[in-house]
Write an enzyme that holds these catalytic residues in place. Structure first.
Site, PDB file in Angstrom:
ATOM      1  N   TYR A   1       0.684  -1.017   0.017  1.00 44.41           N
ATOM      2  CA  TYR A   1       0.038  -0.167  -0.194  1.00 44.41           C
ATOM      3  C   TYR A   1       0.612   0.735   0.013  1.00 44.41           C
ATOM      4  O   TYR A   1       1.869   1.098  -0.669  1.00 44.41           O
ATOM      5  CB  TYR A   1      -0.849  -0.220   1.218  1.00 44.41           C
ATOM      6  CG  TYR A   1      -2.596   1.210   1.349  1.00 44.41           C
ATOM      7  CD1 TYR A   1      -2.903   0.707  -0.415  1.00 44.41           C
ATOM      8  CD2 TYR A   1      -2.612   1.548   1.132  1.00 44.41           C
ATOM      9  CE1 TYR A   1      -3.997   1.317  -0.047  1.00 44.41           C
ATOM     10  CE2 TYR A   1      -3.533   2.753   1.107  1.00 44.41           C
ATOM     11  CZ  TYR A   1      -4.444   2.093   0.427  1.00 44.41           C
ATOM     12  OH  TYR A   1      -5.549   2.992   0.034  1.00 44.41           O
TER      13      TYR A   1
ATOM     14  N   LYS B   1      -6.764  -1.706  -0.370  1.00 42.45           N
ATOM     15  CA  LYS B   1      -6.892  -1.569   0.083  1.00 42.45           C
ATOM     16  C   LYS B   1      -7.603  -2.387   0.904  1.00 42.45           C
ATOM     17  O   LYS B   1      -7.608  -3.711   2.117  1.00 42.45           O
ATOM     18  CB  LYS B   1      -7.882  -1.201   0.237  1.00 42.45           C
ATOM     19  CG  LYS B   1      -8.075   0.639   0.610  1.00 42.45           C
ATOM     20  CD  LYS B   1      -8.255   1.476   1.812  1.00 42.45           C
ATOM     21  CE  LYS B   1      -7.811   2.649   2.203  1.00 42.45           C
ATOM     22  NZ  LYS B   1      -7.960   3.707   1.610  1.00 42.45           N
TER      23      LYS B   1
END
EC number: 1.1.1.38
Length: 564
Positions: free
Chosen positions: A102, A173
């Site tokens: 991420y 996510k």
């Protein structure tokens, strides 16, 4: 390990097709009997390995990568081949690999999406296919989807319009929903709404894989999003839908339109707000102060900044302030300076956060005067400074020293992503405050050495919040995400802070503890949902059992052959 994890899994697939299913593939860990039963003999090397041995090999291969983007590509390739191994690798190296899967590395992966594309993951729903959305959703290989993360890619991190490259964000996510919150990857689905792009670099790139067209907007855009929402409700009526990285002109209106229609939230607005409020609450607890005693200045008054501000105001009201008193403690600074009620260019969601110029006294100037950040710091005398501007260096030495001159231990939160867009680095902030500031950032930073002190830096990462929200919603089958549930998540996070529980350390827990933190947040969120009538009430014992039952671990289950 739950009782479900101990039971064998009946699988109707076999041969090469089984090896091509990331959710079911075990690779070299298929047992001898499984290789016979599922026609895998000769398709795999002879030696049978444990998941521990597979993880060790994967990590050694990971360490051969030269750049963070290479590491990201490598991890994604494992995810697309064997999800259990991917999440086991993350479980063992979460702090090291979270910035790779991420932020900040995912930003570059989004920019390079069409160049590094390997294989399909998730759904790409393009505007030209708007009449076939039901068919597209039916083609999803996962039937029991419980969480969807959707983006239109218009505001990817601080990088702007990335077209279909924004798919990297929902994928990342949802990886964190699993790695941090224990949500089974079988329950997750990333979606990108391809409404075109206004990024000329993408439109002129012969390798760009999205719909090569300028962005659809206005009524056409709203109709397209509604077609998607209604199709989602038909396909998975109980799903939790997370809006991700929509531009501020669409983010808040979409949230307002759909928040009472299905179980949904916007992580950029509400998730960011919850983790920020949790950080503020932790800092206040550590200093022996109340949140309602703080004065907060924001740099950046977009949907994320305003979402944080509104949740801080709600938290201040819970401590006894009335709404007007709470709003007078919030100062929003944007590109035109302090937001004041006499400005003609305020967006709808900014009006309630604009200061009344008449209340500012002598320093408020005349109508039309711009009040710059330094002037606001000097006169409003904030104790908290939050950056959500996406502009590197806005927290200058002069600004930070002025802040420190009237507040011995200010909380400074440069939350912009990626690292290249941060308003100031922790090293700069701590140097300019003689090591006194409490610092939480949006991107990961190493501990800072100030004199003989080594100061850990908390990453004010939404991953502290949204996985626990998802776990809590799923565990009690909540039908909405409410502001009360978000506030419960923020309070639970604050109570996990090392500076609260131990009197020292970072403002937020270590990432290595995030799975346990997510469980505590899930309990708080679920209880609040029950209290508000958004989920059926159960005993605490039943609730805790439900959370444990829904918490997935990356372990291989025994397989038994069955037919369709």
């Amino acid at each position: 390990m739950t009782e479900t994890a101990k039971r064998p899994l009946y699988v109707p697939h076999a041969g090469p097709s089984l090896l091509e299913m990331p959710l079911l593939n075990k690779g070299s860990a298929f047992s001898t009997q499984e290789r016979i039963d599922f026609n895998l003999q000769g398709l795999l090397p002879h030696n049978i390995e444990t998941i521990e041995e597979q993880t060790e090999r994967a990590y050694s291969q990971y360490n051969l990568c030269n750049t963070d983007l290479d590491r990201h590509i490598f991890l994604r390739s494992i995810q697309d081949n064997n999800e259990t191994l991917f999440f086991r690798l993350l479980e063992e190296h979460l702090e090291e690999m979270m910035p790779i899967i991420y932020t900040p590395t995912v930003g570059q992966a989004c920019q390079e999406f069409s160049k590094i594309y390997r294989t399909h993951r998730g759904l790409f729903i393009s505007y030209p296919d708007r009449e076939r959305i039901d068919d597209i959703l039916r083609s999803a290989t996962k039937n029991n989807v419980k969480i969807v993360v959707v983006t239109d890619s218009e505001r990817i991190l601080g990088l702007g319009d990335q077209g279909i490259g924004g798919m990297g964000i929902p994928i990342g996510k949802l990886s964190l929903y699993t790695a941090c919150g224990g949500i089974s990857p079988a329950y997750t689905l990333p979606v990108v709404l391809d409404v075109g792009t206004n990024n000329p670099d993408l439109l002129n790139d012969p390798m760009y894989m999205g719909w090569r067209h300028e962005r659809v907007s206005g009524a056409q855009y709203e109709e397209f999003v509604d077609l998607f929402i209604q199709a989602i409700k038909r396909r998975w009526p109980n799903v939790l839908l997370q809006f991700e990285d929509f531009a501020q002109t669409n983010a808040m209106p979409l949230l307002e339109r759909y928040k009472d229609e299905l179980c949904c939230f916007n992580d950029d607005i509400q998730g960011t707000a919850a983790v920020a409020v949790g950080t503020l609450l932790a800092a206040c607890k550590a200093k022996g102060e109340k949140l309602s005693e703080q004065t907060v200045t924001f740099v950046g008054a977009g949907s994320a900044g305003c979402g944080i501000a509104e949740q801080i105001i709600a938290a201040m009201q819970l401590e006894g302030l009335d709404e007007a008193q709470a709003r007078r403690r919030i100062f929003m600074v944007d590109r035109w300076g302090l937001l004041t009620d006499d400005m003609s260019n305020l967006l709808d969601f900014q009006h309630r956060l604009a200061q009344k110029r008449a209340d500012l006294g002598a320093w408020g100037g005349q109508q039309g005067d711009d009040l710059a950040l330094l002037e606001v710091i000097r006169n409003a005398r904030p104790t908290v400074l939050i950056g959500v501007s996406g502009q590197r260096g806005l927290f200058s030495e002069e600004v930070i020293r002025e802040l420190h001159s009237h507040c011995k231990q200010p909380l400074v939160m440069p939350l912009s992503n990626p690292t290249s867009r941060v308003e100031a680095t922790p090293q700069e902030i701590l140097n300019w405050t003689d090591g006194q500031a409490l610092v939480a950032t949006g991107s990961p930073f190493q501990p800072v050495q100030v004199g003989d002190k080594r100061i850990p830096i908390a990453q004010c990462n939404n991953a502290y919040i949204f996985p626990g929200i998802g776990l809590g919603v799923i565990a009690v089958r909540a039908n909405r995400v409410t502001e009360g549930m978000l506030m419960a998540a923020a309070n639970a996070l604050a109570n996990c802070s090392p500076i609260v529980t131990q009197g020292e350390g970072a403002v937020l827990p270590a990432l290595g503890d995030i799975r346990e933190v997510s469980k505590r947040i899930a309990v708080a969120v679920a209880k609040q949902a029950q209290a508000e009538g958004k989920a059926l009430h159960t005993s605490d014992e039943v609730l805790n059992d439900a959370i444990e039952a829904n918490f997935w671990f990356p372990r291989y289950r025994a397989y038994r052959r069955t037919s369709f």
